[in-house]
Design an enzyme around this catalytic site. Structure first.
Site, short mmCIF file in Angstrom:
data_model
loop_
_atom_site.label_atom_id
_atom_site.label_comp_id
_atom_site.label_asym_id
_atom_site.label_seq_id
_atom_site.Cartn_x
_atom_site.Cartn_y
_atom_site.Cartn_z
N TYR A 173 17.62 -11.32 -17.24
CA TYR A 173 17.94 -10.19 -18.12
C TYR A 173 17.61 -8.95 -17.30
O TYR A 173 16.44 -8.66 -17.04
CB TYR A 173 17.04 -10.30 -19.35
N GLU A 195 14.92 -0.59 -14.21
CA GLU A 195 15.29 -0.04 -12.90
C GLU A 195 14.08 0.66 -12.30
O GLU A 195 13.12 0.95 -13.02
CB GLU A 195 16.45 0.97 -13.06
N ILE A 219 13.03 -8.05 -12.08
CA ILE A 219 13.86 -8.95 -12.89
C ILE A 219 13.37 -10.40 -12.77
O ILE A 219 13.41 -11.01 -11.68
CB ILE A 219 15.36 -8.82 -12.49
N GLU A 236 8.62 -6.31 -22.00
CA GLU A 236 9.23 -6.29 -23.34
C GLU A 236 8.67 -5.14 -24.19
O GLU A 236 8.55 -5.24 -25.42
CB GLU A 236 8.99 -7.65 -24.02
N GLY A 237 8.33 -4.05 -23.51
CA GLY A 237 7.78 -2.86 -24.20
C GLY A 237 6.27 -2.84 -24.07
O GLY A 237 5.59 -3.76 -24.53
#
Ligand SMILES: Cc1cc2nc3c(=O)[nH]c(=O)nc-3n(C[C@H](O)[C@H](O)[C@H](O)COP(=O)(O)OP(=O)(O)OC[C@H]3O[C@@H](n4cnc5c(N)ncnc54)[C@H](O)[C@@H]3O)c2cc1C
Length: 559
Positions: free
Chosen positions: A131, A135, A170, A374-375
């Site tokens: 996913y 960046e 990633i 994921e935050g």
């Protein structure tokens, strides 16, 4: 007696139980502690093992709907699987999770044809996915992404896109068969699905990380990578962030389960160790100064996280919507609790905790990622505070007073789960939010974020009180997890509610005064509005309840 989860999306309890058993069996055979330590040391991605989880166990079938060849598991099933995977190894869990996550844009944004094509291939062939959203310059703020997709027009129609740019951090970046890539098309952020080996697609060397060292994390580069227009997810540009938003409730729940699984794995090791470690003439397990600092608060916090996860998972499976804020609360509570538990586990093992062999040192490094990816926890605080702030305004300050009324009703029906204390904390929160509104305290970002934390704690206390009441009434979901027996869970809920009340009393006063929201002449009245005396009074009986939680914890690890 337990409550069936009929009427909800997902697997039946027996099928879920079989899947959990087969994962345990697979892990016993393929991922013993010494192999995990070696993979961690060499920071090697166990590709064969992760692929084996797909080809032998069919783990990828869980999140693929039956229509596309999968099993159509629900959020509740996925939480149980993620918790178990994380309790085995968070690096392997992360490798598996990346495929879950990578396929989400397709599941939530793809056309029927795209779903059949890609989800069908993942189901059938056990493809690994990545996913690719982050960046180098765009992490928490994905809107800042710079990788571009330029349309190529042939015979008056867009037939292809040319992708240029770079992605960072990633998971599975060096091994994936399929990549979901978020890029900036002329219409805005857009997902594309890219196959391994595309010309111009390259990946960097694996990052040498603090933890989850056996997961592969790599940068990706795109130099004139051409991709057919038909591989744009949903075939409409500019839907990328909306599609990503659609799954946050669900994906954050998975990472919440990671915090829970890893935190409990560390805590159980610490508890077991303490039963045989003799210091000062007796086992550590019999010393309050040890148990009540290093074990009990963490068991309570983790179970509060679980309670929130289970409620959110059931609501997701009932089709209640995206539940992004609830996912954020679940993630925040469980991953912060998982980190604290793993840190305490090192302390609990003393010098042995500090060396690799005893595993808690590795778990501590591994679980650290769960408050980042994921935050981040700070982004969770912001998400929670902003959303609940809106609700506070919309309900003219009633929301947490109404929650308190519901908790008082729970207390009347189930008087031993600390719902009265959770209600007092909820009332106090309502008053704090109101003071923040009147004095415009949230113009200070720090105050907004601290409110986010307090909101999460209060909601977590309510969820645990409800869960403890269900446990006492024999009404826990049939597919549910958990470590403590009902009486122990009730004691944990009382301890957790008191902790929340103490935070409101301490932190609530602190930030309200610290941000200039309460002048010296107003202090006494504000203390009364917050219910400070009741929040303090609620601490009566705390030590005895901590004794009970310790007892229940040792019962559970001995079982
Ligand atoms: C091991 C690993 C695996 C990962 N896997 C993936 C993956 O598979 N796919 C993917 O797309 N990404 C992945 N990520 C990226 C991850 O999601 C990001 O690192 C994360 O979202 C944070 O972004 P950042 O690193 O740019 O930090 P930043 O966003 O720069 O944040 C730095 C700090 O500032 C805080 N902060 C940020 N914004 C604000 C604000 N507005 N106000 C106050 N504080 C703020 C953050 O909480 C944090 O403490 C992975 C990262 C790691 C380390």
């Amino acid at each position: 007696m337990s409550q069936p989860t009929q009427g909800l999306a997902g697997l039946d309890a027996e099928s879920l139980g079989m899947i959990l058993d087969s994962i345990r069996g697979f892990a016993e055979e393929n991922l013993p502690d010494d192999r995990l330590l070696e993979l961690d040391r060499t920071h090697e991605f166990p590709e064969e093992t992760v692929r084996g989880m797909c080809t032998e166990l069919g783990i990828q079938l869980l999140f693929i709907p039956e229509a596309y060849g999968g099993m159509g598991a629900g959020a509740f099933d996925v939480y149980r699987v993620c918790e178990l995977l994380a309790s085995i190894d968070l690096a392997v869990a992360t490798g598996v999770f990346a495929t879950f996550l990578g396929s989400d844009p397709i599941l939530f944004g793809g056309t029927e044809e795209q779903k059949a094509r890609w989800l069908g291939a993942i189901a059938e062939r056990g493809l690994l996915m990545a996913y690719a959203a982050s960046e180098p310059e765009a992490g928490s703020d994905l809107g800042a992404l710079r990788t571009t997709a330029t349309p190529v027009v042939e015979n008056g129609a867009v037939t292809r896109y040319r992708i240029n740019g770079a992605k960072m951090w990633i998971t599975n970046g060096g091994y994936a068969d399929l990549y979901s890539v978020l890029v900036l098309a002329p219409g805005g952020p857009t997902w594309f699905i890219l196959e391994k080996g595309a010309d111009g697609l390259d990946h960097g060397v694996p990052e040498d990380k603090h933890g989850i060292r056996a997961s592969n994390t790599a940068a990706l580069s795109f130099a004139d990578v051409f991709i057919p227009a038909g591989d744009l997810v949903g075939l409409v540009e500019g839907q990328g962030l909306v599609q990503a938003q659609k799954v946050f409730g669900y994906t954050r729940l998975m990472v919440a389960a990671f915090g829970l699984g890893a935190g409990w794995a560390a805590l159980e090791r610490a508890a077991r160790y303490s039963t045989t470690r003799i210091q000062g003439g007796g086992p550590l397990s019999q010393k309050q100064g040890f148990t009540h600092k290093l074990l009990v608060p963490h068991a309570c916090a983790l179970e509060s996280g679980r309670a929130f996860i289970e409620e959110t998972a059931m609501r997701l499976d009932a089709g209640e919507g995206t539940l992004n804020t609830e996912g954020a609360i679940a993630k925040y509570l469980s991953t912060e609790a998982g980190n604290a538990a793993a840190d305490a586990a090192i302390q609990a093992l003393g010098g042995y905790g500090y060396v690799r062999e005893y595993m808690v040192e590795k778990i501590r490094r591994d679980v650290r990622i769960t408050t980042i990816y994921e935050g981040t926890s700070e982004i969770m605080e912001m998400t929670i505070a902003r959303d609940r702030w809106q609700i506070h305004l919309k309900t003219r300050g009633r929301h947490y007073h109404d929650e308190a009324v519901a908790l008082d009703a729970l207390h009347a029906a189930s008087p031993t789960v600390g719902a009265d204390v959770a209600a007092a904390a909820s009332r106090s929160l309502a008053e704090l939010l109101e003071r923040a509104r009147v004095r415009r305290l949230t113009r200070h970002q720090h105050v907004l974020f601290r409110l986010g934390e307090l909101i999460a704690r209060v909601e977590g206390a309510g969820a645990l009180a409800r869960r403890a009441a269900d446990a006492l009434a024999g009404k826990l979901p049939e597919k549910g997890g958990g470590r403590l027996a009902p009486e122990g869970l009730a004691a944990a809920s009382r301890v957790n509610a008191r902790d929340t009340a103490a935070r409101l009393a301490g932190e609530g006063m602190r930030w309200a005064i610290g941000a200039g929201g309460v002048g010296p002449a107003e202090r006494a009245a504000f203390e009364q509005a917050l219910g400070l005396a009741a929040l303090h009074e609620a601490q009566a009986g705390l030590i005895e309840d901590m004794d009970r939680v310790a007892g229940a914890l040792y019962q559970s690890v001995e079982a």
